[in-house]
Design an enzyme around this catalytic site. Structure first.
Site, PDB file in Angstrom:
ATOM      1  N   ASN A  61      -6.706  47.000 -19.839  1.00  0.00           N
ATOM      2  CA  ASN A  61      -5.869  48.040 -20.434  1.00  0.00           C
ATOM      3  C   ASN A  61      -6.700  49.221 -20.967  1.00  0.00           C
ATOM      4  O   ASN A  61      -6.424  50.383 -20.645  1.00  0.00           O
ATOM      5  CB  ASN A  61      -5.012  47.414 -21.547  1.00  0.00           C
ATOM      6  CG  ASN A  61      -4.224  48.449 -22.315  1.00  0.00           C
ATOM      7  OD1 ASN A  61      -4.660  48.921 -23.355  1.00  0.00           O
ATOM      8  ND2 ASN A  61      -3.090  48.843 -21.788  1.00  0.00           N
ATOM      9  N   GLN A  99     -10.565  44.873 -37.909  1.00  0.00           N
ATOM     10  CA  GLN A  99      -9.236  45.480 -37.871  1.00  0.00           C
ATOM     11  C   GLN A  99      -8.857  46.089 -39.225  1.00  0.00           C
ATOM     12  O   GLN A  99      -8.209  47.129 -39.294  1.00  0.00           O
ATOM     13  CB  GLN A  99      -8.212  44.401 -37.469  1.00  0.00           C
ATOM     14  CG  GLN A  99      -6.854  44.934 -37.094  1.00  0.00           C
ATOM     15  CD  GLN A  99      -6.787  45.424 -35.651  1.00  0.00           C
ATOM     16  OE1 GLN A  99      -7.295  44.780 -34.763  1.00  0.00           O
ATOM     17  NE2 GLN A  99      -6.140  46.549 -35.436  1.00  0.00           N
ATOM     18  N   ASP A 158      -3.989  42.093 -26.996  1.00  0.00           N
ATOM     19  CA  ASP A 158      -5.449  42.262 -26.946  1.00  0.00           C
ATOM     20  C   ASP A 158      -5.854  41.647 -25.600  1.00  0.00           C
ATOM     21  O   ASP A 158      -4.998  41.520 -24.703  1.00  0.00           O
ATOM     22  CB  ASP A 158      -6.133  41.532 -28.125  1.00  0.00           C
ATOM     23  CG  ASP A 158      -7.609  41.884 -28.269  1.00  0.00           C
ATOM     24  OD1 ASP A 158      -7.926  42.965 -28.776  1.00  0.00           O
ATOM     25  OD2 ASP A 158      -8.481  41.074 -27.855  1.00  0.00           O
ATOM     26  N   LYS A 174      -5.577  39.299 -37.239  1.00  0.00           N
ATOM     27  CA  LYS A 174      -5.823  39.083 -35.806  1.00  0.00           C
ATOM     28  C   LYS A 174      -5.465  37.643 -35.482  1.00  0.00           C
ATOM     29  O   LYS A 174      -5.469  36.783 -36.358  1.00  0.00           O
ATOM     30  CB  LYS A 174      -7.302  39.324 -35.499  1.00  0.00           C
ATOM     31  CG  LYS A 174      -7.594  39.549 -34.040  1.00  0.00           C
ATOM     32  CD  LYS A 174      -7.351  40.994 -33.611  1.00  0.00           C
ATOM     33  CE  LYS A 174      -7.469  41.161 -32.117  1.00  0.00           C
ATOM     34  NZ  LYS A 174      -7.443  42.571 -31.699  1.00  0.00           N
TER      35      LYS A 174
HETATM   36  P1  NDP Z   1      -7.729  43.244 -20.994  1.00  0.00           P
HETATM   37  O1  NDP Z   1      -7.509  41.792 -21.003  1.00  0.00           O
HETATM   38  O2  NDP Z   1      -6.651  44.144 -20.521  1.00  0.00           O
HETATM   39  O3  NDP Z   1      -9.040  43.613 -20.160  1.00  0.00           O
HETATM   40  C1  NDP Z   1     -10.298  43.097 -20.434  1.00  0.00           C
HETATM   41  C2  NDP Z   1     -11.215  43.551 -19.322  1.00  0.00           C
HETATM   42  O4  NDP Z   1     -12.569  43.265 -19.636  1.00  0.00           O
HETATM   43  C3  NDP Z   1     -10.931  42.844 -18.007  1.00  0.00           C
HETATM   44  O5  NDP Z   1     -11.167  43.736 -16.967  1.00  0.00           O
HETATM   45  C4  NDP Z   1     -11.971  41.725 -18.009  1.00  0.00           C
HETATM   46  O6  NDP Z   1     -12.302  41.226 -16.716  1.00  0.00           O
HETATM   47  C5  NDP Z   1     -13.142  42.471 -18.584  1.00  0.00           C
HETATM   48  N1  NDP Z   1     -14.175  41.610 -19.134  1.00  0.00           N
HETATM   49  C6  NDP Z   1     -14.057  40.567 -19.968  1.00  0.00           C
HETATM   50  N2  NDP Z   1     -15.267  40.053 -20.261  1.00  0.00           N
HETATM   51  C7  NDP Z   1     -16.152  40.821 -19.575  1.00  0.00           C
HETATM   52  C8  NDP Z   1     -17.562  40.826 -19.454  1.00  0.00           C
HETATM   53  N3  NDP Z   1     -18.304  39.930 -20.090  1.00  0.00           N
HETATM   54  N4  NDP Z   1     -18.122  41.778 -18.678  1.00  0.00           N
HETATM   55  C9  NDP Z   1     -17.383  42.698 -18.032  1.00  0.00           C
HETATM   56  N5  NDP Z   1     -16.048  42.730 -18.101  1.00  0.00           N
HETATM   57  C10 NDP Z   1     -15.457  41.807 -18.856  1.00  0.00           C
HETATM   58  O7  NDP Z   1      -8.169  43.623 -22.486  1.00  0.00           O
HETATM   59  P2  NDP Z   1      -8.111  45.033 -23.217  1.00  0.00           P
HETATM   60  O8  NDP Z   1      -8.459  46.122 -22.276  1.00  0.00           O
HETATM   61  O9  NDP Z   1      -6.846  45.107 -23.971  1.00  0.00           O
HETATM   62  O10 NDP Z   1      -9.269  44.859 -24.292  1.00  0.00           O
HETATM   63  C11 NDP Z   1     -10.621  45.195 -24.021  1.00  0.00           C
HETATM   64  C12 NDP Z   1     -11.369  45.363 -25.335  1.00  0.00           C
HETATM   65  O11 NDP Z   1     -10.751  46.397 -26.095  1.00  0.00           O
HETATM   66  C13 NDP Z   1     -11.389  44.145 -26.253  1.00  0.00           C
HETATM   67  O12 NDP Z   1     -12.603  44.123 -26.972  1.00  0.00           O
HETATM   68  C14 NDP Z   1     -10.248  44.416 -27.221  1.00  0.00           C
HETATM   69  O13 NDP Z   1     -10.390  43.725 -28.443  1.00  0.00           O
HETATM   70  C15 NDP Z   1     -10.405  45.916 -27.400  1.00  0.00           C
HETATM   71  N6  NDP Z   1      -9.228  46.615 -27.897  1.00  0.00           N
HETATM   72  C16 NDP Z   1      -8.033  46.577 -27.217  1.00  0.00           C
HETATM   73  C17 NDP Z   1      -6.947  47.263 -27.684  1.00  0.00           C
HETATM   74  C18 NDP Z   1      -5.674  47.336 -26.932  1.00  0.00           C
HETATM   75  O14 NDP Z   1      -4.790  48.110 -27.345  1.00  0.00           O
HETATM   76  N7  NDP Z   1      -5.490  46.623 -25.845  1.00  0.00           N
HETATM   77  C19 NDP Z   1      -7.003  48.008 -28.969  1.00  0.00           C
HETATM   78  C20 NDP Z   1      -8.312  48.058 -29.559  1.00  0.00           C
HETATM   79  C21 NDP Z   1      -9.362  47.365 -29.036  1.00  0.00           C
HETATM   80  P3  NDP Z   1     -11.506  40.012 -16.026  1.00  0.00           P
HETATM   81  O15 NDP Z   1     -10.381  40.655 -15.299  1.00  0.00           O
HETATM   82  O16 NDP Z   1     -12.537  39.393 -15.158  1.00  0.00           O
HETATM   83  O17 NDP Z   1     -11.060  39.103 -17.129  1.00  0.00           O
END
Ligand code: NDP
Length: 449
Positions: free
Chosen positions: A244, A114, A169, A129
């Site tokens: 997200n 970050q 996150d 974080k």
């Molecule tokens: P969410 O909780 O909204 O979504 C995470 C998604 O990833 C869910 O669909 C989850 O599935 C899935 N998931 C988790 N583990 C696995 C896996 N091993 N294989 C496949 N799918 C998986 O999180 P975000 O979208 O916010 O975050 C996703 C990534 O982006 C993270 O690495 C986060 O640190 C990064 N990020 C997010 C930001 C943000 O603004 N939100 C900013 C910058 C980076 P399930 O529904 O089964 O849990």
């Protein structure tokens, strides 16, 4: 593994000894150290001032107990974390992750990343974080609320709009930010909007923040493609995750004329060769909070595969890992390369293993690294803080335009930096060096602190 000089190898050894068992943190540090040699040679003052050694030691780490009561009246205990990594460029800023896998190694790797990502945005933001090993899956709304209130009852004393500004996150979205903000306000008796970002639109949030990370990812990928006389239009895209970042990356990619053929969750992935119906994914994941496998009930032409990592065997032009760390390994990278992938954009933090990155770079695949590619989320958080400071709220178009500008500028900066250090096209190196220089120069200016 890329070789590093003795000085950096010693730092790496010390990192492993001082942060035992924290594999994700070691990996994130190593990835940065592997690219720093040319800068340290050019600017020996960094070494004298112990910049690298200071950068990998968080300024402050807070670990705390989070007791809460479940719907059956049973007391439960989780562990809370906040790592305030580096404040050279501004107050600590970074999200909160609620997931059972959370421990200090994950929070430290995220806080470290970050710091660099925030530097790339060009906004005055330090890095931090936090999170907890709390698992929101299967919990009622009331249980999530009680957990968030207990978490904030400890966290509030460490944060503030000029000190440390958390956001969401994995596992922390608008609902959780609402509960956290409510408790902060209740304890402090202050409506301090700038203390958290990702707030609701009517109480200090910014338009575009929900979409920002996914949209930003697509903006930078499009910029990278255009720089190479190509574009997203007509391309087939595979996106991991359905949270997200994944959902809004898909939305913007569709808008730009691409077709998304596969998406996943932690249980498996769906493949819809005619193009994923994003409205259905939003309904399943955002509204119902259900499993992605349900998609095939609504769309029998699609297939479901109960192994998330197999998503990378699907033929595509562009792959966007948007789920979690180390989800794309060497074997997956190999199948993407064999299937003729053109570009990779990292929406998640550290989604590709070091071996996978090496493979992509060696095969001249256009590769937008996480630090740059997912910086749109925190950049828009900074725009949210600006609006809070001005007691103003901007239109969707105004924020979106600024986000596009920021992502273009990040691309220009990291590609120019790679060129400057004779590594044309190596965007991971460009991103590490450009952000390192900003943080390191600020640390030099501020003395030994
Ligand atoms: P969410 O909780 O909204 O979504 C995470 C998604 O990833 C869910 O669909 C989850 O599935 C899935 N998931 C988790 N583990 C696995 C896996 N091993 N294989 C496949 N799918 C998986 O999180 P975000 O979208 O916010 O975050 C996703 C990534 O982006 C993270 O690495 C986060 O640190 C990064 N990020 C997010 C930001 C943000 O603004 N939100 C900013 C910058 C980076 P399930 O529904 O089964 O849990």
């Amino acid at each position: 593994m890329v070789k590093i000089n003795n000085y950096l190898e010693k730092i790496m050894k010390k990192t492993r000894e001082r942060n035992k068992g924290e594999q994700e943190f070691h990996q994130a540090v190593r990835e940065v150290l592997e690219t720093l040699e040319p800068v340290l040679e050019k600017k020996p003052e960094y070494r004298k001032a112990g910049i690298v050694e200071r950068l990998i030691e968080p300024e402050r780490q807070i670990v705390f107990r989070v007791p809460w009561m479940d719907d059956q009246g049973q007391t439960r205990i989780n562990r809370g974390f906040r790592v305030e990594f580096n404040s050279a460029l501004g107050p600590y800023k970074g999200g909160l992750r609620f997931h059972p896998s959370v421990y200090s190694g994950i929070i430290k790797f995220l806080g470290f990343e970050q710091t660099f990502k925030n530097a790339l945005t060009g906004r005055p933001l330090g890095g931090g974080k936090g999170g907890s090993d709390f698992n929101p899956k299967g919990k009622s709304r009331e249980e999530v609320m009680r957990f968030c209130q207990s978490f904030m009852t400890e966290l509030y004393r460490h944060i503030g709009e000029k000190t440390d500004i958390p956001a969401g996150d994995i596992g922390v979205g608008g609902r959780e930010i609402g509960f956290l903000f409510g408790q902060y306000k209740r304890i402090t008796n202050r409506f301090e909007a700038g203390v958290l970002t990702g707030k609701g639109i009517d109480w200090g949030g910014s338009l575009v923040r929900t979409e920002a990370t996914g949209y930003g990812l697509i903006y930078i990928v499009e910029e990278m493609l255009q720089d190479n006389d190509n574009s997203l239009s007509g391309k087939e895209i595979v996106i991991s995750g359905s949270g997200n970042v994944a959902i809004y990356a898909a939305e913007k990619a569709l808008e730009l004329g691409a077709r998304v053929t596969a998406m996943s969750d932690s249980d498996g992935f769906v493949h819809d060769p005619e193009g994923i119906n994003l409205a259905a994914i939003k309904e399943i994941k955002e509204e119902k909070r259900n499993r992605i496998s349900e998609y095939t009930d609504m769309h029998p032409r699609a297939s479901y595969h109960p192994e998330s990592s197999e998503i990378w065997t699907i033929d595509c032009d562009i792959a966007l890992p948007c789920a979690t760390q180390n989800e794309l390994d060497e074997k997956s990278a190999q199948s993407l390369v064999e299937n003729g992938v053109l570009a990779i954009g990292e929406g998640a933090n550290m989604p590709s293993t070091p071996e996978a990155i090496e493979l992509f770079v060696n095969h001249d695949i256009h590769f937008a690294p996480a630090k740059a590619a997912n910086a749109g989320g925190v950049a828009t958080s900074a725009l949210e803080m600006t609006q809070n400071g001005m007691w103003d709220s901007w239109s969707f178009e105004r924020v979106d335009e600024k986000l596009q500008r920021i992502m273009k500028d990040i691309y220009k900066l990291i590609s120019a930096t790679a060129r400057k250090y004779n590594m044309e096209g190596n965007l991971p190196a460009g991103a590490n060096i450009a952000s390192f220089e900003k943080v390191a120069d600020a640390m030099l200016d501020q003395g030994v602190v």
